[in-house]
Design a protein around this motif. Structure first.
Motif, mmCIF file in Angstrom:
data_model
loop_
_atom_site.group_PDB
_atom_site.id
_atom_site.type_symbol
_atom_site.label_atom_id
_atom_site.label_comp_id
_atom_site.label_asym_id
_atom_site.label_seq_id
_atom_site.Cartn_x
_atom_site.Cartn_y
_atom_site.Cartn_z
ATOM 1 N N UNK B 18 -31.243 25.390 6.036
ATOM 2 C CA UNK B 18 -29.786 25.369 6.208
ATOM 3 C C UNK B 18 -29.087 24.654 5.060
ATOM 4 N N UNK B 19 -29.864 24.225 4.053
ATOM 5 C CA UNK B 19 -29.282 23.548 2.896
ATOM 6 C C UNK B 19 -29.316 24.447 1.665
ATOM 7 N N UNK B 20 -30.423 25.199 1.534
ATOM 8 C CA UNK B 20 -30.483 26.201 0.470
ATOM 9 C C UNK B 20 -30.961 27.509 1.107
ATOM 10 N N UNK B 21 -30.885 28.587 0.308
ATOM 11 C CA UNK B 21 -31.270 29.894 0.845
ATOM 12 C C UNK B 21 -32.776 30.132 0.761
ATOM 13 N N UNK B 22 -33.500 29.132 0.260
ATOM 14 C CA UNK B 22 -34.953 29.300 0.136
ATOM 15 C C UNK B 22 -35.620 29.348 1.497
ATOM 16 N N UNK B 23 -36.695 30.141 1.550
ATOM 17 C CA UNK B 23 -37.475 30.078 2.781
ATOM 18 C C UNK B 23 -38.768 29.347 2.433
ATOM 19 N N UNK B 24 -39.266 28.595 3.360
ATOM 20 C CA UNK B 24 -40.556 27.965 3.105
ATOM 21 C C UNK B 24 -41.514 28.301 4.235
ATOM 22 N N UNK B 25 -42.770 28.516 3.846
ATOM 23 C CA UNK B 25 -43.775 28.801 4.859
ATOM 24 C C UNK B 25 -44.109 27.520 5.592
ATOM 25 N N UNK B 26 -44.220 27.649 6.876
ATOM 26 C CA UNK B 26 -44.487 26.448 7.675
ATOM 27 C C UNK B 26 -45.511 26.737 8.757
ATOM 28 N N UNK B 27 -46.011 25.662 9.291
ATOM 29 C CA UNK B 27 -46.876 25.718 10.469
ATOM 30 C C UNK B 27 -46.056 25.127 11.622
ATOM 31 N N UNK B 28 -46.042 25.827 12.711
ATOM 32 C CA UNK B 28 -45.271 25.355 13.865
ATOM 33 C C UNK B 28 -46.248 24.939 14.956
ATOM 34 N N UNK B 29 -46.084 23.729 15.407
ATOM 35 C CA UNK B 29 -47.000 23.253 16.453
ATOM 36 C C UNK B 29 -46.195 22.953 17.721
ATOM 37 N N UNK B 30 -46.688 23.504 18.829
ATOM 38 C CA UNK B 30 -46.025 23.260 20.118
ATOM 39 C C UNK B 30 -46.645 22.012 20.734
ATOM 40 N N UNK B 31 -46.126 20.850 20.355
ATOM 41 C CA UNK B 31 -46.685 19.616 20.923
ATOM 42 C C UNK B 31 -46.095 19.419 22.321
ATOM 43 N N UNK B 32 -46.515 18.393 22.980
ATOM 44 C CA UNK B 32 -46.076 18.183 24.359
ATOM 45 C C UNK B 32 -44.568 17.997 24.436
ATOM 46 N N UNK B 33 -44.011 17.204 23.524
ATOM 47 C CA UNK B 33 -42.600 16.855 23.651
ATOM 48 C C UNK B 33 -41.680 17.621 22.721
ATOM 49 N N UNK B 34 -42.238 18.055 21.598
ATOM 50 C CA UNK B 34 -41.356 18.746 20.655
ATOM 51 C C UNK B 34 -42.090 19.771 19.802
#
Lengths: 375, 365
Positions: B18-34
């Protein structure tokens, strides 16, 4: 292993081709039906949310470099914008007209005041167009970045008003220069993120197509007048006016005369739509060619035939659904633009940063009241 | 590809900050709280489940796009359909069902606002106009009446033979002195070629020449006048104008910017509302008429004969003027019936024969 696909830095090597696609998805028909029902049940109060949902749908079908646009506007913003305009413009106006009635104000004063109101409202229509555009851009997100217009809505309104006056005084001949100037203001003020759009061009190249449109329409009108006179001499219109004054009117003659009149109107409309499409194709292609965003240039492959087809298709949809299927008309228009607009050049995504422009808190009230803009 | 569908499952995705138009590859982890979003350099951000929002409801059939209320422009995109059940179980607000529920809440609120508007509208067109009309200063009423008269008359000559005017004054005296009215009335006759009488704001009554021509007695005219006096005492014209204004303000506000269908509905509603009110107004004016006629000792049979005349002509002929008259005087048969129930009182003619002849000839200048 999770780490296997993590790259050490953000991906910057985007493909150089900038694709623009409209990828329709199911659900618009159901959305339209739901909106019609809820609009009627809620006395059209729901219409702001209905409009928002349609925009969310259509926006999400537009893909630029395979990434969809997202509409982030909210129904409540449109509703508040509308209420503000009702409160500040329409109610005072109703009160003023009432006062005229009650106090039997001099006719010249009423005429003067009404003329002033007409002038102010014509000017405000331009302001409304600009503000509505700014609102929609600020609610359009692509890759997390939103757009905006950074200029003054009043300047745009004033320039537009000036051109309207000139246009009527010049029998439309200032139309191309007006279009180019207004587009140039809007484009120059337009930002995606913190980076500007630019437009370079003048109305000169549009005068050839415009002359063909203008003289073509004139010739069509003259030919049709001749046509009417010739047709009238056959007596086919006599059914429209009971020239004899006799009591029993010939119903059949009336039907034939009405059909003939409608035919004449269509005959005039067809060359006009074709000639207008011819000019519009030239205009939007030219405007697209002159537009840049950073190193990206645009081209619009608009043709007379495709525009005529679009106008007829949309006209038929509006006519047969009494305007209730307007979202399909919007979709057709956006789809047309997406399919025919192409962009080339390289886009340095890293250089595009979020717009710092302040966001309007309410949207489009003026445009809503003045009924400008399809979207 | 999902690493695991249980707690702490991880998924591939890309993230726009939401700051630049770049996309970055990420790993998303569904932890218990967040929801933990990380890249090669470590954790990029943590999104609480409760703050998660979705531009479109999350479903296994399409790419999941998420946002968070604390980072409004940032977007997380996960294509793996296995991500969907995990995120939905932790953030049920993202589901299609939840979106439907929100939509239903909005629609219900709109419906309630519509009901409130209808209620306000009811007050504006039913109770308020009469109240406002009674508060209206006489100068406003007179000014309004003059304008309405000007528009209505539109060049039609006024009838004013001196004898005719005297007859009118005599009729007015009979009716108002008898009733000891505080109101002042102005009665005018115009050479309209249709049968009608109107009460205008400010106390002016307009009679058509044709009305005088077609009636068989001065009592009928006295009855019509007494009825119009009733409208004036009730401020019916003023009330109608205020009501029209209210309706136009409401329809203006309600249908501005909406489809033409909307304004058609508005116009029809305005018309129907006005019509239903004129029924009530007519009934009240009849009651006043009976009262005034009794006090003036004029036979109500005159009024009755006028009503019957209108009723019969309407039934027997297709005169458009009379149909128009009847349409603004609804329920005529019912009114005739209730007039027939009135107990008779001692009476004498409203005008003598000479005055009546003069009144009938008032347009013969």
């Amino acid at each position: 292993m999770t780490d296997a696909f993590i790259v050490s830095e953000p991906v910057t090597a985007e493909p150089p081709r900038i694709s623009i696609n409209y990828r329709p998805k199911p659900g618009l028909g159901a959305l339209v039906l739901k909106n019609i029902f809820l609009n009627f049940v809620t006395l059209f109060i729901y219409s702001f949310w209905a409009k928002t949902n349609v925009r969310k749908h259509i926006w999400s079908c537009v893909h630029i470099m395979d990434e969809p646009l997202e509409y982030t506007g909210r129904g409540i913003e449109l509703a508040l914008g509308f209420l503000i305009v009702i409160g500040f413009f329409l109610l005072p106006l109703v009160a003023l007209q009432t006062a005229f009635q009650i106090f039997a104000v001099n006719e010249f004063i009423i005429f003067g005041v009404n003329l002033l109101i007409l002038i102010v409202f014509t000017f405000l229509t331009g302001v409304a167009i600009y503000r509505a555009r700014r609102y929609r851009l600020s609610r359009t997100l692509w890759r997390g970045i939103r757009g905006t217009l950074i200029g003054s809505a009043f300047t745009y309104g004033a320039v537009r008003f000036g051109f309207l006056l000139l246009q009527s005084a010049s029998a439309m001949w200032t139309h191309p220069v007006a279009q180019v100037t207004l587009f140039s203001i809007l484009t120059g003020d337009m930002r995606f993120g913190n980076r500007p759009f630019k437009f370079q061009g003048n109305s000169g190249p549009l005068y050839g197509p415009f002359a063909i449109f203008w003289f073509g329409t004139l010739v069509a009108i003259i030919l049709i007048i001749i046509g009417i006179v010739v047709t009238a001499s056959t007596g086919v219109f006599d059914g429209l006016i009971d020239v004899t004054g006799e009591e029993d009117i010939d119903v059949m003659a009336g039907v034939i005369a009405t059909a003939a009149l409608i035919a004449v109107i269509f005959l005039l409309a067809i060359p006009y739509i074709i000639l207008r499409a011819f000019y519009t194709a030239a205009e939007i292609s030219y405007l697209a060619r002159g537009t840049r965003y950073e190193d990206v240039t645009f081209a619009m492959n608009a043709t007379t035939g495709s525009l005529v087809k679009l106008v007829f298709l949309n006209g038929i949809i509006m006519l047969f659904t009494l305007g209730l299927a307007a979202p399909f008309v919007q979709q057709n228009l956006i789809r047309y633009l997406c399919e025919r607009l192409s962009a080339s050049g390289e886009l340095d995504l890293a250089s595009i940063q979020q717009s710092q422009a302040e966001m309007d808190q309410t949207g489009e009230g003026l445009a809503e009241v003045f009924d400008v803009d399809v979207f | 590809m999902s690493m695991s569908s249980n707690a702490n499952a991880t998924f591939r995705g890309h993230y726009y900050d939401g700051l630049t138009a770049l996309s970055r590859r990420v790993i998303v982890r569904l932890s218990t709280n967040m929801l933990v979003i990380s890249d090669a350099d470590g954790v990029v951000t943590n999104w609480t489940y409760v703050g998660l929002t979705a531009p479109e409801p999350v479903s296994a059939r399409k790419t999941t796009r998420l946002a968070h209320e604390e980072a409004k422009s940032a977007r997380l995109v996960v294509e793996d359909p296995l991500f969907v059940p995990g995120v939905l179980s932790r953030a049920p607000q993202l589901s299609r069902a939840a979106a439907h529920k929100r939509s239903l809440v909005i629609a219900s609120l709109c419906f309630l606002v519509a009901l409130a508007m209808l209620a306000t509208g009811y007050v504006v067109v039913s109770v308020a106009p009469q109240f406002v009309a009674r508060l209206m200063p006489d100068s406003w009423r007179t000014s309004l009446g003059e304008q309405v008269e000007q528009q209505m008359v539109a060049g039609t000559p006024q009838c004013s033979t001196p004898e005719g005017l005297e007859a009118i004054a005599a009729l007015e005296d009979r009716l108002s002195v008898g009733a000891a009215l505080e109101e002042t009335f102005t009665i005018k006759v115009y050479a309209f070629d249709f049968i009608n009488a109107f009460a205008l704001p400010g106390g002016t009554i307009v009679l058509s020449g044709e009305l005088l021509q077609t009636q068989s007695s001065a009592d009928a005219i006295a009855g019509v006048l007494a009825h119009e006096f009733g409208h004036i005492l009730e401020r019916d014209s003023e009330t109608t104008l205020v009501r029209l204004l209210g309706i136009s303000a409401i329809t203006e506000a309600a249908f501005a910017g909406s489809s033409q269908m909307g304004s058609l509905v508005g116009d029809a509603a305005a018309f129907l509302t006005l019509m239903s009110y004129s029924r009530d107004a007519e009934r009240r004016a009849d009651e006043h008429a009976v009262e005034l006629l009794e006090q003036a000792q004029i036979d109500y049979a005159g009024l009755l004969s006028f009503f019957e005349y209108v009723n019969e002509t309407e039934d027997g002929a297709e005169e458009s003027t009379l149909t128009a008259l009847a349409s603004s005087h609804p329920g005529l048969s019912e009114r005739i019936e209730s007039l027939k129930q009135v107990e008779p009182w001692p009476s004498h003619p409203a005008l003598d024969e000479e005055q009546w002849a003069a009144l009938q000839a008032i347009c013969n200048d």
